[in-house]
Design a protein around this motif. Structure first.
Motif, mmCIF file in Angstrom:
data_model
loop_
_atom_site.group_PDB
_atom_site.id
_atom_site.type_symbol
_atom_site.label_atom_id
_atom_site.label_comp_id
_atom_site.label_asym_id
_atom_site.label_seq_id
_atom_site.Cartn_x
_atom_site.Cartn_y
_atom_site.Cartn_z
ATOM 1 N N TYR A 146 0.812 -1.222 0.000
ATOM 2 C CA TYR A 146 0.000 0.000 0.000
ATOM 3 C C TYR A 146 0.842 1.269 0.000
ATOM 4 O O TYR A 146 0.330 2.352 -0.274
ATOM 5 N N GLN A 147 2.128 1.103 0.269
ATOM 6 C CA GLN A 147 3.030 2.239 0.233
ATOM 7 C C GLN A 147 4.453 1.701 0.185
ATOM 8 O O GLN A 147 4.726 0.595 0.661
ATOM 9 N N SER A 148 5.342 2.475 -0.397
ATOM 10 C CA SER A 148 6.762 2.177 -0.309
ATOM 11 C C SER A 148 7.487 3.459 0.064
ATOM 12 O O SER A 148 6.918 4.561 -0.024
ATOM 13 N N LEU A 149 8.717 3.312 0.485
ATOM 14 C CA LEU A 149 9.541 4.459 0.839
ATOM 15 C C LEU A 149 10.754 4.475 -0.073
ATOM 16 O O LEU A 149 11.422 3.452 -0.254
ATOM 17 N N LEU A 150 11.015 5.631 -0.643
ATOM 18 C CA LEU A 150 12.209 5.837 -1.460
ATOM 19 C C LEU A 150 13.132 6.767 -0.687
ATOM 20 O O LEU A 150 12.708 7.827 -0.221
#
Length: 261
Positions: A146-150
């Protein structure tokens, strides 16, 4: 229903102070709202597992997490909006070339595509949570994220914004940006809840302080920006309260008439 309202609270910089503690005045105000019959909910960019303790402490069972991508009403999931996995895989390939780590997140856990990186350590540690991403570069396969972090420095995300139109990128730390489905927002997640509960717009309230709160505060009729919010956030809110460090939640609730002074 006419005397009841629903109030959505952001977490970081809104419910929690910058040291991630919950002001006593805020906790008392939340329980006063509940005693008056109002519906109290959380609207955050955090993953569900990142604020489980806070939900227990405040006895809140309705929340919008992942900036609107995973929505729970009274303990039941009512809406989810996962990332496009094919596009995420291509983004990861680009990020690896740039030496920008990626963290994959579902509703239960988060995993990093690299064993260790200073950017991950520095940014995640500011959340002061008891969970840290472990290494699993294939975590995105076969599951809904539902989300990722870059993890990259300010300005370096523009190349991703230009090339990956399936996603929105919202910076939450000098070294990290949220990767969200294009068009996803807290406002859309909130809409799923108010449609179920049936609260008219005049009985909808929202408190926030961050860039990911702009759409929520611009669309909720009774919106309140914290005094510690950035100017662009204050500009879209109907009201501006004191900072979280100055009992801003209590002041804001009194200002809009939900609590008496």
């Amino acid at each position: 229903m006419t005397n009841r309202s629903v109030i959505f609270f952001d977490i970081d910089g809104t419910l929690l102070k910058h040291d991630k503690t919950l002001p006593t005045s805020t906790k008392e105000a939340i329980f006063q709202l509940k005693e008056l019959g109002h519906e109290v909910a959380i609207a955050t960019g955090r993953a569900p597992f990142m604020f489980e303790d806070l939900r227990k402490e405040l006895d809140i069972h309705t929340y919008v997490s992942y900036n609107g991508q995973y929505v729970v009403l009274n303990g039941e999931v009512v809406y989810s909006n996962p990332l496009n996995i094919d596009s995420l895989e291509k983004l990861t390939e680009t990020a690896l070339t740039n030496e920008h780590p990626v963290v994959y997140m579902d509703h239960e856990d988060m995993k990093a595509n690299v064993p260790e990186h200073a950017y991950i350590n520095e940014s995640i540690n500011t959340l002061k949570i008891d969970r840290f991403p472990t290494h699993d570069p294939h975590y995105y396969k076969g599951r809904e994220l539902y989300q990722s972090l870059l993890f990259c420095r300010e300005g370096e995300e523009t190349q991703y914004e230009d090339n990956f139109k399936d996603f929105d990128f919202i910076r939450w730390h000098p070294l990290s940006v949220d990767i969200l489905p294009n068009g996803g927002s807290k406002a859309k997640g909130i809409k799923k809840i108010v449609e179920k509960l049936g609260f008219p717009s005049e009985h909808q309230y929202a408190f926030g302080d961050g860039l990911n709160d702009i759409e929520m505060l611009s669309k909720i009729t009774n919106s309140v920006a914290m005094g510690n919010a950035e100017e662009s956030v204050k500009a879209v809110a109907k009201h501006v309260t004191k900072s979280v460090e100055e009992d801003g939640i209590v002041h804001g609730l009194q200002m809009v008439g939900l609590l008496s002074k």
